[in-house]
Scaffold this motif. Structure first.
Motif: not given
Length: 243
Positions: A11-12, A17-19, A47-51, A85-86
């Motif tokens: 998850p980290e 990667a999102w950042g 999904q709580r941390h990326i968009g 959720k995927a």
């Protein structure tokens, strides 16, 4: 603009990667095995941390891609567990002759519907990539992750270019395998592909880097835009995820 998918084994690393500006995450576990199905609990954390869309790897074990009946049933159960959720799935099944198992792969695609599915680098294990291209199209998959049958996408650029050309926009060809900031421009130029897959691990490093992802995205932005057939699928999947 071309898109960047980053393969993430925790998850980290997905948040990283999102950042770094990735357009999509492929979520899996067990890097040493080349990726396996991650824990179901990881997806809501990510999904709580990326968009951005998250595609989930469905692979019950490392090793070959010829699965028993019990393993195939597990793959279907895993798809159903992640499906609420995927944003999409990544998998691949071969038969005893190392050809695409069209029937069972199509069954997984139907299980995942309406979410898009990528046929992963099991594709590169097949004896005839052009025949395998037609087989994967017949399964209903939306994309193929491939290095053109070579050890890396850069080494396989000639085959990748042929696959992109012969796909005729029926399916997206996504180069992957050693794609880095140091070579993504060359791979894009030589293949004409519109979406790329990378672990975002800088050369000489062992962990993914937001800076590496950011550099790849900056390089893609600087190049002339290519048509990206999979953009609509990405947008659709993202909107489903936010419901």
């Amino acid at each position: 603009m071309a898109l960047l998918e980053v393969c993430c084994f925790t998850p980290e690393s997905a948040i990283l990667a999102w950042g770094g500006g990735a357009d999509r995450v492929e979520l899996c576990t067990d890097q040493g095995a080349g990726g396996k199905t991650p824990p179901v609990e990881w997806l809501p954390i990510v999904q709580r941390h990326i968009g951005i869309p998250v595609f989930v790897m469905i692979r019950p074990r490392g090793g070959d891609f010829i699965y028993s009946g019990a393993e195939f049933d597990q793959m279907k159960r895993d798809i159903n567990a992640f499906k609420p959720k995927a944003d999409g799935f990544v998998f691949g099944i071969l038969d005893g002759q190392a050809r695409v198992d069209v029937a069972r792969t199509a069954e997984l695609v139907n299980t995942a519907a309406p979410l898009p599915c990528t046929f992963h680098k099991a594709f590169d294990e097949t004896p005839d990539l052009l025949a395998a291209l037609e087989d994967v199209v017949a399964t209903g998959c939306s994309a193929i992750l491939t290095s053109g049958g070579a050890p890396s996408a850069l080494a396989g650029v000639d085959t990748l270019e042929e696959l992109v050309r012969k796909s005729q926009k029926r399916i997206t060809i996504m180069p992957g395998g050693g794609v880095r900031a140091s070579n993504i421009s060359r791979i894009r130029e030589l293949t004409g592909a519109g979406i790329f897959h990378s672990s975002a691990v800088p050369e000489g490093a062992t962990e993914p880097s937001a800076s590496e992802a950011r550099q790849m995205k900056a390089i893609l932005r600087k190049q002339d835009p290519h048509e990206v057939p999979f953009v609509e699928s990405l947008s659709s999947a993202a909107s489903q995820s936010s419901d």
